[in-house]
Scaffold this motif. Structure first.
Motif, short mmCIF file in Angstrom:
data_model
loop_
_atom_site.label_atom_id
_atom_site.label_comp_id
_atom_site.label_asym_id
_atom_site.label_seq_id
_atom_site.Cartn_x
_atom_site.Cartn_y
_atom_site.Cartn_z
N SER A 166 1.06 -1.17 0.31
CA SER A 166 0.12 0.11 -0.16
C SER A 166 0.90 1.82 -0.01
O SER A 166 1.71 1.96 0.81
CB SER A 166 -1.19 0.04 1.41
OG SER A 166 -1.39 1.50 1.34
N CYS B 275 -8.45 -6.50 1.74
CA CYS B 275 -7.31 -5.48 1.02
C CYS B 275 -5.68 -5.94 2.21
O CYS B 275 -4.75 -6.47 2.12
CB CYS B 275 -7.12 -4.40 1.43
SG CYS B 275 -8.55 -3.65 -0.18
N CYS C 242 -2.58 -8.06 1.47
CA CYS C 242 -1.63 -7.86 2.14
C CYS C 242 -0.57 -9.24 2.85
O CYS C 242 0.40 -8.51 2.52
CB CYS C 242 -1.78 -6.79 2.67
SG CYS C 242 -2.04 -5.08 2.18
N LEU D 79 -5.92 3.18 -1.21
CA LEU D 79 -5.08 2.54 -0.30
C LEU D 79 -3.13 2.59 -1.56
O LEU D 79 -2.82 2.48 -1.14
CB LEU D 79 -4.99 0.93 0.13
CG LEU D 79 -6.32 0.61 0.74
CD1 LEU D 79 -6.37 -0.98 1.26
CD2 LEU D 79 -5.07 1.72 2.68
N MET E 171 -2.94 -0.27 -4.00
CA MET E 171 -2.22 -1.67 -4.35
C MET E 171 -2.20 -0.74 -5.79
O MET E 171 -2.87 -2.07 -6.28
CB MET E 171 -3.09 -2.14 -3.16
CG MET E 171 -3.74 -1.51 -1.63
SD MET E 171 -4.02 -3.44 -0.74
CE MET E 171 -3.23 -4.34 -1.38
#
Length: 474
Positions: free
Chosen positions: A51, A84, A88, A110, A112
């Protein structure tokens, strides 16, 4: 339903029951992320490796026993952030039509992206959407419906919504012979098409796909999204106006549950008004694509929810263009002031007057010739005769209303005076009923009523000896 699984590690997220989430690990957590009422006790390394936004936020947070970050504005809330975060960590997460948009918006928030890490979440979701979701009829509809909850996120990037709309419109306009996916169709029993004899011997039958196979599924869409999809379908010019009309009828029945009864709850009036207005705007310009009965129900609803004058005028014009299809019951439009519970219900005769005027003006201007309603004047005369009989029958009904002004009764009857009736019995009954009702309530006006209505009666019945003398004299 299509779905995509990401990650391979077991889910180690735990919830203590008080909206507090943590990861079971031997390593102590070093960051707290607050999302709404939820707290996530997590580890910096897996989050920051995916992120870009968290990298910036953690870097700007003061050092301490544990950094705490507020992300209350993240799209999709705590459920989307949870997916999310699990991604990760490499934990298994499942994306489907119901959660893919909220997860996409959260991942986009975020940051990403591929610039942060190859094979990041935004990229994987984009692949899933294009390779699976947008290739599925029902999944595309579900996804589009979920976008209404993500307006703040998607307003800056409408491409995703447009892709979804194009996917739906493309399938709705495909040749019916190529429709091989499931759809909802409960409006009428489908016929069975018998295959050639060689296949019939093997017991094989093929179900015929109706041209309007898609209208019920789309009726589930929120009004704004429905409008966008139907405009896209119309712009492709691959679907007939009759099918568009069926789609609007199905949507009206789905979104206006009181349409057939002409009722709507006061709390639903704003929403109902939006539905009526948009349906009126989406109606095909071609005449006869929707029934006159449906148009009149729509007009009654427009009056009930107080739609704009432009909407009501458009509906009145369309009804007038095919008025001969209407029934007396269709035309019995209650005046807005009436609550439908008192005796002597007053009907909105002015609206019917406007509708009949549209019919007569259209006939005088020859607007109906191109619609196939005139062939050497024969069908035009038939249409006028049907409307005249309709108005006579309508006058018989409204004549029972003791509050009906004489002028309204006479004006409406006079509008169809040019029709060559084979019988004037309907008009006679209407006048007779009106006189009886009025004589019982306003005795002092009886001589004026008799005189004016006798003049009107003689105008119509001058060729029929003796009939005028039947007029009831009080």
């Amino acid at each position: 339903m299509k779905f995509m699984k990401l990650g391979s590690k077991p889910d180690s997220f735990q919830n203590d029951g008080n909206n507090v989430w943590y990861v079971t690990s031997e390593l102590a957590t070093d960051v707290i992320v607050n999302v709404g009422d939820s707290k996530f006790y997590l580890h910096k390394f897996p989050l920051l490796s995916k992120s870009g936004r968290l990298q910036k936020l953690v870097g700007s947070t003061s050092e301490g026993d544990g950094n705490e970050i507020d992300m209350h504005e993240i799209p999709g809330g705590s459920s989307a952030f949870e997916i999310c975060a699990k991604f990760c960590y490499g934990m298994t997460v499942t994306l489907n039509a119901y959660n893919v948009i909220s997860t996409y918006c959260a991942a986009d928030y975020l940051e990403m992206y591929e610039t942060i890490d190859k094979g990041n979440l935004v990229y994987k979701i984009s692949v899933f959407l294009n390779s699976s979701i947008f290739r599925s009829w029902k999944d595309s509809i579900i996804v589009l419906q979920t976008t209404k909850y993500m307006t703040s996120c998607l307003s800056e990037e409408p491409k995703l919504v447009n892709l979804c709309i194009n996917s739906i419109a493309s399938r709705a306009t495909v040749d019916v012979s190529k429709v091989d996916w499931s759809y909802t169709y409960n409006r009428k029993k489908l016929t069975q098409e018998i295959e050639p004899e060689s296949e019939l011997n093997e017991g094989i039958r093929s179900r015929t796909v109706p041209n309007d196979w898609w209208v019920e599924d789309l009726a589930e869409l929120e009004i704004g999204l429905y409008k966008q999809v139907l405009v896209s379908i119309k712009n492709k010019n691959l679907v007939s106006n009759e099918v568009i009309g069926e789609a609007l009828k199905a949507f009206a029945l789905r979104r206006l549950p009181g349409l057939n009864r002409g009722i709507v709850h006061s709390s639903d009036i704003p929403k109902a008004r939006s539905v009526v207005d948009i349906i009126a705007w989406l109606l095909p310009s071609e005449k006869g694509c929707v029934s006159c009965g449906f148009l009149l129900k729509l007009l009654k609803m427009a009056i009930l929810v107080d739609s704009g004058e432009m909407v009501k005028r458009e509906l009145v014009k369309r009804i007038g263009q095919q008025l001969e299809e209407a029934t007396v019951e269709d035309l019995l439009i209650k005046a807005k002031e009436s609550d439908g519970e008192t005796e002597g219900v007053i009907y909105d005769v002015n609206v019917v007057h406007d509708i009949v005027r549209e019919f007569t003006v259209g006939d005088q201007n020859g607007e109906y010739e191109e619609s196939g309603r005139t062939t050497g004047g024969i069908l035009s005369e038939a249409s006028k005769l049907m409307v005249a009989k309709l108005v006579d029958a309508y006058l018989s009904e409204i004549a029972k209303d003791p509050n009906l002004p004489l002028g309204m009764f006479v004006d409406l009857a006079d509008m169809v005076s040019g029709a060559s009736r084979t019988s004037h019995d309907g008009l006679y009954r209407a006048i007779d009923t009106y006189l009886k009702v009025k004589a019982c309530t306003i005795y002092l006006m009886h001589r004026t009523l008799v005189y004016l209505l006798k003049v009107l009666l003689d105008k119509y019945l001058s060729k029929q000896s003796g009939v005028a003398s039947k007029l009831l004299i009080f």
